[in-house]
Design a protein around this motif. Sequence first.
Motif, PDB file in Angstrom:
ATOM      1  N   SER A 114     -13.953   4.839  19.003  1.00 30.66           N
ATOM      2  CA  SER A 114     -13.412   3.851  19.942  1.00 30.66           C
ATOM      3  C   SER A 114     -14.404   3.671  21.086  1.00 30.66           C
ATOM      4  O   SER A 114     -15.273   2.815  21.011  1.00 30.66           O
ATOM      5  N   ILE A 115     -14.309   4.476  22.112  1.00 32.49           N
ATOM      6  CA  ILE A 115     -15.277   4.469  23.207  1.00 32.49           C
ATOM      7  C   ILE A 115     -16.284   5.593  22.965  1.00 32.49           C
ATOM      8  O   ILE A 115     -15.893   6.720  22.675  1.00 32.49           O
ATOM      9  N   ASP A 116     -17.560   5.272  23.057  1.00 34.39           N
ATOM     10  CA  ASP A 116     -18.594   6.280  22.858  1.00 34.39           C
ATOM     11  C   ASP A 116     -18.662   7.194  24.073  1.00 34.39           C
ATOM     12  O   ASP A 116     -19.127   6.799  25.147  1.00 34.39           O
ATOM     13  N   LEU A 117     -18.193   8.426  23.906  1.00 31.18           N
ATOM     14  CA  LEU A 117     -18.180   9.397  24.997  1.00 31.18           C
ATOM     15  C   LEU A 117     -19.395  10.313  24.987  1.00 31.18           C
ATOM     16  O   LEU A 117     -19.453  11.261  25.778  1.00 31.18           O
TER      17      LEU A 117
ATOM     18  N   GLU B  84     -10.891  11.953  17.683  1.00 33.46           N
ATOM     19  CA  GLU B  84     -11.787  11.278  16.739  1.00 33.46           C
ATOM     20  C   GLU B  84     -12.948  12.198  16.363  1.00 33.46           C
ATOM     21  O   GLU B  84     -13.323  12.277  15.179  1.00 33.46           O
ATOM     22  N   TRP B  85     -13.514  12.865  17.332  1.00 28.85           N
ATOM     23  CA  TRP B  85     -14.637  13.764  17.033  1.00 28.85           C
ATOM     24  C   TRP B  85     -14.205  14.869  16.078  1.00 28.85           C
ATOM     25  O   TRP B  85     -14.915  15.191  15.112  1.00 28.85           O
ATOM     26  N   ILE B  86     -13.054  15.452  16.323  1.00 26.99           N
ATOM     27  CA  ILE B  86     -12.558  16.534  15.474  1.00 26.99           C
ATOM     28  C   ILE B  86     -12.299  16.030  14.060  1.00 26.99           C
ATOM     29  O   ILE B  86     -12.608  16.707  13.073  1.00 26.99           O
ATOM     30  N   THR B  87     -11.756  14.835  13.947  1.00 25.75           N
ATOM     31  CA  THR B  87     -11.374  14.292  12.636  1.00 25.75           C
ATOM     32  C   THR B  87     -12.566  13.728  11.864  1.00 25.75           C
ATOM     33  O   THR B  87     -12.694  13.955  10.652  1.00 25.75           O
ATOM     34  N   TYR B  88     -13.437  12.986  12.546  1.00 26.36           N
ATOM     35  CA  TYR B  88     -14.495  12.240  11.867  1.00 26.36           C
ATOM     36  C   TYR B  88     -15.909  12.741  12.156  1.00 26.36           C
ATOM     37  O   TYR B  88     -16.857  12.326  11.486  1.00 26.36           O
ATOM     38  N   GLY B  89     -16.060  13.554  13.189  1.00 26.83           N
ATOM     39  CA  GLY B  89     -17.388  14.000  13.575  1.00 26.83           C
ATOM     40  C   GLY B  89     -18.145  13.016  14.428  1.00 26.83           C
ATOM     41  O   GLY B  89     -19.355  13.187  14.660  1.00 26.83           O
TER      42      GLY B  89
ATOM     43  N   ALA C  62     -17.018  13.827  33.598  1.00 23.85           N
ATOM     44  CA  ALA C  62     -16.442  14.615  32.514  1.00 23.85           C
ATOM     45  C   ALA C  62     -17.509  15.319  31.685  1.00 23.85           C
ATOM     46  O   ALA C  62     -18.661  14.874  31.600  1.00 23.85           O
ATOM     47  N   ILE C  63     -17.108  16.431  31.089  1.00 27.39           N
ATOM     48  CA  ILE C  63     -17.917  17.136  30.093  1.00 27.39           C
ATOM     49  C   ILE C  63     -17.065  17.175  28.831  1.00 27.39           C
ATOM     50  O   ILE C  63     -16.002  17.804  28.802  1.00 27.39           O
ATOM     51  N   VAL C  64     -17.512  16.479  27.792  1.00 25.42           N
ATOM     52  CA  VAL C  64     -16.678  16.254  26.610  1.00 25.42           C
ATOM     53  C   VAL C  64     -17.500  16.453  25.351  1.00 25.42           C
ATOM     54  O   VAL C  64     -18.659  16.040  25.280  1.00 25.42           O
ATOM     55  N   GLY C  65     -16.876  17.081  24.359  1.00 26.08           N
ATOM     56  CA  GLY C  65     -17.506  17.215  23.052  1.00 26.08           C
ATOM     57  C   GLY C  65     -18.039  18.606  22.794  1.00 26.08           C
ATOM     58  O   GLY C  65     -17.800  19.543  23.570  1.00 26.08           O
ATOM     59  N   PRO C  66     -18.784  18.788  21.708  1.00 30.09           N
ATOM     60  CA  PRO C  66     -19.189  20.127  21.280  1.00 30.09           C
ATOM     61  C   PRO C  66     -20.350  20.700  22.080  1.00 30.09           C
ATOM     62  O   PRO C  66     -21.184  19.971  22.610  1.00 30.09           O
ATOM     63  N   HIS C  67     -20.379  22.021  22.146  1.00 28.51           N
ATOM     64  CA  HIS C  67     -21.549  22.707  22.701  1.00 28.51           C
ATOM     65  C   HIS C  67     -22.686  22.623  21.688  1.00 28.51           C
ATOM     66  O   HIS C  67     -22.470  22.795  20.481  1.00 28.51           O
ATOM     67  N   PRO C  68     -23.910  22.365  22.122  1.00 23.31           N
ATOM     68  CA  PRO C  68     -25.010  22.170  21.159  1.00 23.31           C
ATOM     69  C   PRO C  68     -25.320  23.396  20.306  1.00 23.31           C
ATOM     70  O   PRO C  68     -25.780  23.244  19.166  1.00 23.31           O
TER      71      PRO C  68
ATOM     72  N   ASN D  47      -2.664  10.857  13.758  1.00 25.93           N
ATOM     73  CA  ASN D  47      -3.723  10.262  12.937  1.00 25.93           C
ATOM     74  C   ASN D  47      -3.518  10.653  11.482  1.00 25.93           C
ATOM     75  O   ASN D  47      -3.610  11.833  11.131  1.00 25.93           O
ATOM     76  N   PRO D  48      -3.248   9.694  10.586  1.00 27.92           N
ATOM     77  CA  PRO D  48      -3.023  10.044   9.179  1.00 27.92           C
ATOM     78  C   PRO D  48      -4.240  10.650   8.496  1.00 27.92           C
ATOM     79  O   PRO D  48      -4.104  11.288   7.441  1.00 27.92           O
TER      80      PRO D  48
END
Length: 400
Positions: A377-380, A368-373, A334-340, A31-32
């Motif tokens: 693409s697909i809402d996970l 995408e989450w790491i780069t853009y917050g 799945a469990i995906v993304g940041p801990h609250p 990802n550029p």
Amino acid sequence: MSDHPKFKSYDVVIIGGAIMGSATAWFLSSNPDFNGRVLVVERDISFADSSTMRTNSCMRQQFSTELNVHISQFAADFVNNFRTHLGDDPRVPELSIKSFGYMYLAGDRAMEQRLRRDQAVQVTAGAATELLSPEDIAARYPFYNLEDVTLGSINTVDEGYWDGAAVFDWLRRKAREGGVEYIENTVTDLDVADGRVTHLHLAAGTRVACGQVVNAAGPRASDVAAMAGIDLPVEPRKRYTWVFRAERPLDRPLPLTIDPSGVHVHDNGGGTYLCGSKGFDDPAVAASDFAMDFSLWEGHVWPALAHRIPQFEAIRVQAEWAGHYAMNTLDQNAIVGPHPDLPNFLFLNGFSGHGLQQAPAMGRGLAEWITYGNYRSIDLSPFSFDRIAANVPLVEHAVI
């Protein structure tokens, strides 16, 4: 392969370098808009005992949640256009899915109703799933014994076998060429301060500072989460696989057949077939436990095969092994993304047996989450840890 990191700090550290970790690493490095430093820590760089290498490497769209259908649809596109996705690199093989399809068989009213509900979800999501009466099944696949079958569900579009090992190898290779650093080492502890993970401790005492930490530790995910003080409902569950040769092979490809007994079997080519099952019981096991239960074949699997496909009464086992599901015991999703409460600790866990086929979409989404917050693409976000903390399951029923 070094066992020590080159630097004292990294923008992203990924714990676990199998297909989930490597998919995330590759999507980041390609990802550029991402220009951070990435470290992947893998305890065994041979990956011999990883779920990635002990999988049956199949793909399906027959899930009970629409989100999982879309995730597998992206995976199918990713595999069928693999070289294009990896930048048209001529070294990358051109791959495709061997679409023999999945055949779910219902043996009672409850399973029949579930297949009907799931097929409606799948068709809405764009899948080509068909419902078949026993007469329809017999016309297409006359080798089945259907005396106790009431309904079938099949999709032969982008459902079947794919070369997961090749996809994994090239994701890892391209990530390293893109600047991702891989080391063979073990994370022994995490430092947490002011609501963030600040450092990782590696075996032999090395301490590494981190901006973001990705838990991609597969069946060991709960051990990593515990280092951050998090209770993660993911545990290793053993799954057994056999490859056998039939004395009288079938006259046409065998779909991946999910029998009401729980045994599944599919065509492996050349008169051989691959089948799998869980054990008589299904307890959590140690992540290092790959012992076979040799009574399972004679006591359950072979009788189920011979009952469903009488031509499989005369078969000979050629290979066998055990692997692990990283089972999310709350809802098999799945469990995906940041801990609250620990926002730089990111989950990529609990795929409950369908992780290999979900790796392209999950790796892309977390990158995408790491780069853009956010997910672009697909809402996970339905897979976030919030539902775990609130004990509100998002159940995936179609777990084999």
